[in-house]
Design an enzyme around this catalytic site. Structure first.
Site, PDB file in Angstrom:
ATOM      1  N   GLN A 200       0.852  -1.187   0.000  1.00 46.91           N
ATOM      2  CA  GLN A 200       0.000   0.000   0.000  1.00 46.91           C
ATOM      3  C   GLN A 200       0.891   1.240   0.000  1.00 46.91           C
ATOM      4  OE1 GLN A 200      -3.768  -0.754   0.161  1.00 46.91           O
ATOM      5  NE2 GLN A 200      -2.520  -2.382  -0.717  1.00 46.91           N
ATOM      6  N   ARG A 220      -4.246   3.188   4.913  1.00 46.44           N
ATOM      7  CA  ARG A 220      -3.605   3.985   3.877  1.00 46.44           C
ATOM      8  C   ARG A 220      -4.067   3.503   2.508  1.00 46.44           C
ATOM      9  NH1 ARG A 220       0.908   4.449   5.869  1.00 46.44           N
ATOM     10  NH2 ARG A 220       2.003   5.475   4.164  1.00 46.44           N
ATOM     11  N   ALA A 241     -11.496   1.495   5.085  1.00 52.68           N
ATOM     12  CA  ALA A 241     -10.531   0.758   4.271  1.00 52.68           C
ATOM     13  C   ALA A 241      -9.786   1.684   3.311  1.00 52.68           C
ATOM     14  CB  ALA A 241     -11.233  -0.350   3.506  1.00 52.68           C
ATOM     15  N   HIS A 242      -8.851   1.097   2.577  1.00 55.67           N
ATOM     16  CA  HIS A 242      -7.973   1.886   1.719  1.00 55.67           C
ATOM     17  C   HIS A 242      -8.737   2.595   0.603  1.00 55.67           C
ATOM     18  CE1 HIS A 242      -7.032  -2.045  -0.757  1.00 55.67           C
ATOM     19  NE2 HIS A 242      -8.312  -1.801  -0.661  1.00 55.67           N
ATOM     20  N   ASN A 243      -8.305   3.826   0.350  1.00 55.03           N
ATOM     21  CA  ASN A 243      -8.819   4.669  -0.731  1.00 55.03           C
ATOM     22  C   ASN A 243     -10.260   5.116  -0.545  1.00 55.03           C
ATOM     23  OD1 ASN A 243      -6.740   2.603  -2.426  1.00 55.03           O
ATOM     24  ND2 ASN A 243      -6.469   4.803  -2.711  1.00 55.03           N
TER      25      ASN A 243
END
Length: 353
Positions: A200, A220, A241-243
């Site tokens: 990530q 991240r 969660a990511h993004n």
């Protein structure tokens, strides 16, 4: 006015744009409920169900609208929105002490970090390389600030908060104990019978005036940053969660989980224990009720619910059985509809239509 002795009611009225009915010089030293308030205490009345408590309250003063001024036994502080005024006044009585600028001797601060002399760095804090900490920021005991991160002026990290590298926190942000920002997003690629980790490479961006609850985690981004915009309020034990992107002034209650790359709009509310699957778009002004599962995008603002309400256990078991039969029932209904259409068509042919 001496903060140690309390606040004159007239001064509180000036702070919230209200009017005093009664003794403007009476001193308020704490806040309390209508039921428990007594001498020197201020309460508020914002729900008609508590009218009896208002009439019987021993509070020194009560925040009320003009319509209920005559119901107050002590002094009244007349405002347009008592609950909002109460929220503003709680900030005067907050348990958090004023910050004490300086770096505790037990803290470990990188030589390349830039820490404002007006910031407080508590005991056991670790500050990594190239970190920037603004004026008036307060970093609680044993917090860890990873390399290349920044914390804006007036922000506060309570004890044991962890920021991984490349996390940017805006101004006047409050992050409660145990929160973790910048851990790896859950990204893996399948190869035969094993998983291959996707590193990530993005970071996390937190806007101004955000609050993040205890033990909440914000991952991240995979390539770009996960973004929490200005004014967002996140409760305890939320997974972001990511993004994921969360729009301005959205509020999300505890134990909600938001899967990767979902975009939640501005001024939304998400009630507790909801689940939002990945790669969705949620429109501005959307309101999701408790324990809902959001598995598709929402393009129109409004209130949305899923799941079933509480019911007696035996009835619930019967309904579960019926739910399992829905697909077969739908097929049978469709066959009946087709048969009826066929009969209707034959009848029209017999009539020469």
């Amino acid at each position: 006015m001496d903060d140690n002795q309390g606040y004159r009611l007239s001064d509180l009225a000036a702070r919230v744009g209200g009017r005093v009915s009664g003794d403007p010089a009476c001193v308020i030293h704490s806040l309390a409920t209508l039921q428990t308030a007594g001498s020197g205490q201020l309460s508020f009345f914002a729900n008609g169900r508590y009218l009896k408590q208002l009439r019987e309250s021993g509070a020194e003063a009560v925040l009320v609208t003009e319509a209920f001024e005559a119901e107050v036994q002590g002094s009244a502080l007349i405002v347009a929105d008592p609950y909002l005024a109460f929220a503003e006044l709680t900030q005067l009585f907050d348990w958090r002490r004023a910050i004490r600028p300086g770096i505790h001797p037990s803290a470990q601060v990188s030589d390349s970090a830039q820490v404002s002399p007006e910031a407080e760095i508590g005991p056991g804090v670790v500050v990594g390389d190239n970190v920037s900490i603004g004026a008036g920021a307060c970093i609680g005991a044993n917090a860890v600030i990873g390399a290349d991160s920044s914390i804006g002026a007036g922000s506060r990290l309570e004890a044991n908060v962890t920021l991984y590298p490349n996390v940017r926190v805006g101004q006047r942000v409050l992050i409660h104990s145990g929160a973790v920002l910048g851990a790896d997003g859950f990204g893996f690629a399948r190869e035969s019978e094993r998983w291959v980790k996707i590193c990530q490479l993005g970071g996390v961006e937190i806007g101004d005036d955000v609050e993040i609850g205890a033990n909440t985690t914000i991952d991240r981004g995979a390539l770009e940053n996960t973004r929490i915009e200005r004014g967002v309020k996140l409760d305890n034990q939320i997974q972001v969660a990511h993004n994921v992107q969360i729009g301005e002034d959205t509020a999300i209650a505890g134990c909600t989980a938001i899967a990767g790359s979902t975009r939640i709009g501005r001024r939304c509310t998400v009630a507790g224990m909801s689940g939002i699957t990945g790669h969705l778009d949620i429109a501005d002004g959307t309101h999701i009720t408790a324990m809902s599962l959001v598995s598709r995008s929402i393009s129109r603002p409004g209130a949305y619910s899923s799941g079933t309400g509480l019911e007696p256990h035996q009835q619930w078991k019967r309904n579960v059985v019926r739910f399992r039969q829905l697909d077969e029932l739908a097929r049978r209904v469709r066959k009946l509809e087709q048969a009826l259409e066929h009969i209707s068509t034959e009848g029209q042919d017999d009539d020469g239509c």
